[in-house]
Design an enzyme around this catalytic site. Sequence first.
Site, PDB file in Angstrom:
ATOM      1  N   HIS A   1      42.725  47.508  41.131  1.00 45.10           N
ATOM      2  CA  HIS A   1      41.275  47.561  40.879  1.00 45.10           C
ATOM      3  C   HIS A   1      40.846  48.990  40.527  1.00 45.10           C
ATOM      4  O   HIS A   1      40.067  49.207  39.605  1.00 45.10           O
ATOM      5  CB  HIS A   1      40.489  47.145  42.134  1.00 45.10           C
ATOM      6  CG  HIS A   1      40.647  45.730  42.568  1.00 45.10           C
ATOM      7  ND1 HIS A   1      40.949  45.387  43.863  1.00 45.10           N
ATOM      8  CD2 HIS A   1      40.527  44.553  41.895  1.00 45.10           C
ATOM      9  CE1 HIS A   1      41.004  44.070  43.973  1.00 45.10           C
ATOM     10  NE2 HIS A   1      40.761  43.535  42.795  1.00 45.10           N
TER      11      HIS A   1
ATOM     12  N   LYS B   1      35.448  32.021  48.978  1.00 46.01           N
ATOM     13  CA  LYS B   1      36.514  32.406  49.917  1.00 46.01           C
ATOM     14  C   LYS B   1      35.871  33.034  51.162  1.00 46.01           C
ATOM     15  O   LYS B   1      34.781  33.585  51.079  1.00 46.01           O
ATOM     16  CB  LYS B   1      37.415  33.472  49.282  1.00 46.01           C
ATOM     17  CG  LYS B   1      37.890  33.137  47.886  1.00 46.01           C
ATOM     18  CD  LYS B   1      38.388  34.384  47.168  1.00 46.01           C
ATOM     19  CE  LYS B   1      38.639  34.142  45.698  1.00 46.01           C
ATOM     20  NZ  LYS B   1      38.873  35.359  44.928  1.00 46.01           N
TER      21      LYS B   1
ATOM     22  N   ARG C   1      46.050  40.443  34.695  1.00 49.52           N
ATOM     23  CA  ARG C   1      47.377  40.807  35.178  1.00 49.52           C
ATOM     24  C   ARG C   1      48.459  40.020  34.461  1.00 49.52           C
ATOM     25  O   ARG C   1      49.473  40.541  34.077  1.00 49.52           O
ATOM     26  CB  ARG C   1      47.492  40.529  36.680  1.00 49.52           C
ATOM     27  CG  ARG C   1      46.850  41.568  37.531  1.00 49.52           C
ATOM     28  CD  ARG C   1      46.630  41.059  38.911  1.00 49.52           C
ATOM     29  NE  ARG C   1      45.653  39.986  38.910  1.00 49.52           N
ATOM     30  CZ  ARG C   1      45.070  39.512  39.990  1.00 49.52           C
ATOM     31  NH1 ARG C   1      45.407  39.993  41.167  1.00 49.52           N
ATOM     32  NH2 ARG C   1      44.182  38.558  39.903  1.00 49.52           N
TER      33      ARG C   1
ATOM     34  N   SER D   1      44.808  41.316  46.005  1.00 51.31           N
ATOM     35  CA  SER D   1      44.233  41.442  47.356  1.00 51.31           C
ATOM     36  C   SER D   1      44.863  40.408  48.280  1.00 51.31           C
ATOM     37  O   SER D   1      45.114  40.683  49.456  1.00 51.31           O
ATOM     38  CB  SER D   1      42.716  41.233  47.308  1.00 51.31           C
ATOM     39  OG  SER D   1      42.116  42.202  46.495  1.00 51.31           O
TER      40      SER D   1
HETATM   41  P1  ADP Z   1      37.966  37.805  41.972  1.00 49.56           P
HETATM   42  O1  ADP Z   1      36.921  38.394  41.074  1.00 49.56           O
HETATM   43  O2  ADP Z   1      38.702  36.680  41.315  1.00 49.56           O
HETATM   44  O3  ADP Z   1      37.535  37.552  43.371  1.00 49.56           O
HETATM   45  P2  ADP Z   1      39.341  40.310  42.561  1.00 49.56           P
HETATM   46  O4  ADP Z   1      38.265  40.914  43.344  1.00 49.56           O
HETATM   47  O5  ADP Z   1      40.699  40.316  43.190  1.00 49.56           O
HETATM   48  O6  ADP Z   1      39.133  38.864  42.063  1.00 49.56           O
HETATM   49  O7  ADP Z   1      39.488  41.074  41.175  1.00 49.56           O
HETATM   50  C1  ADP Z   1      38.426  41.475  40.370  1.00 49.56           C
HETATM   51  C2  ADP Z   1      38.937  41.714  38.963  1.00 49.56           C
HETATM   52  O8  ADP Z   1      40.005  42.659  38.983  1.00 49.56           O
HETATM   53  C3  ADP Z   1      39.506  40.470  38.263  1.00 49.56           C
HETATM   54  O9  ADP Z   1      39.178  40.577  36.888  1.00 49.56           O
HETATM   55  C4  ADP Z   1      40.994  40.601  38.455  1.00 49.56           C
HETATM   56  O10 ADP Z   1      41.724  39.945  37.433  1.00 49.56           O
HETATM   57  C5  ADP Z   1      41.146  42.107  38.351  1.00 49.56           C
HETATM   58  N1  ADP Z   1      42.352  42.581  39.038  1.00 49.56           N
HETATM   59  C6  ADP Z   1      42.752  42.299  40.308  1.00 49.56           C
HETATM   60  N2  ADP Z   1      43.934  42.912  40.595  1.00 49.56           N
HETATM   61  C7  ADP Z   1      44.273  43.606  39.477  1.00 49.56           C
HETATM   62  C8  ADP Z   1      45.406  44.417  39.108  1.00 49.56           C
HETATM   63  N3  ADP Z   1      46.402  44.617  39.959  1.00 49.56           N
HETATM   64  N4  ADP Z   1      45.419  44.949  37.866  1.00 49.56           N
HETATM   65  C9  ADP Z   1      44.415  44.695  37.002  1.00 49.56           C
HETATM   66  N5  ADP Z   1      43.336  43.926  37.265  1.00 49.56           N
HETATM   67  C10 ADP Z   1      43.258  43.392  38.481  1.00 49.56           C
END
Ligand code: ADP
Length: 164
Positions: free
Chosen positions: A17, A41, A90, A128
């Site tokens: 992130h 969630k 990803r 996460s």
């Molecule tokens: P969500 O929005 O699905 O609850 P997250 O908070 O985990 O998911 O992620 C927010 C954004 O960051 C999403 O677009 C996700 O694809 C992206 N993201 C999460 N982990 C990574 C990573 N390791 N590398 C690049 N982008 C990521």
Amino acid sequence: MTVAVYPGSFDPVTLGHMDIIERTARMMDHVVVGVLQNSSKTPLFSVEERVEMLKKGTSFLDNVEIRAFNGLLVDFVHDCGANVIVRGLRAITDFEYELQMAHTNRVMAPDIDTIFLTTNLNYSYVSSTIVKEIASFDGNLEAFLHPDIADMVKRKARKGIDRK
Ligand code: ADP
């Protein structure tokens, strides 16, 4: 002025992130990281804790702001005075859902575009969910999280283990 919103749950914020935030901050005049409150969630960290983590982690970036939000993303984006949504990709498994969301948001708000940043290869496997799983078994988190965040996750996970 180009203002972008990077929305997510950030439960917890990972190095993946952080990489997307830093790269977006280099491209945009202003970035609002939107921390989703009403996720389906059940989060490990409260929205206040997640906002706090992100504020600490991004304090060196002076065009990045952290805000919690509820409800429709497009409403939040308008409220921020932004017209770009940033999402990270990803793997191909992210793509289908992300494309569906981007189309849906575009129908609801044609003035807003979604852009995708491909992950930094070093963090392509980091999520996460996996981090929380490792923490629940007291594993080493340093490859995935900033050390301060890793400490917070370990403390939370330990509380969970102690309650069992
Ligand atoms: P969500 O929005 O699905 O609850 P997250 O908070 O985990 O998911 O992620 C927010 C954004 O960051 C999403 O677009 C996700 O694809 C992206 N993201 C999460 N982990 C990574 C990573 N390791 N590398 C690049 N982008 C990521």
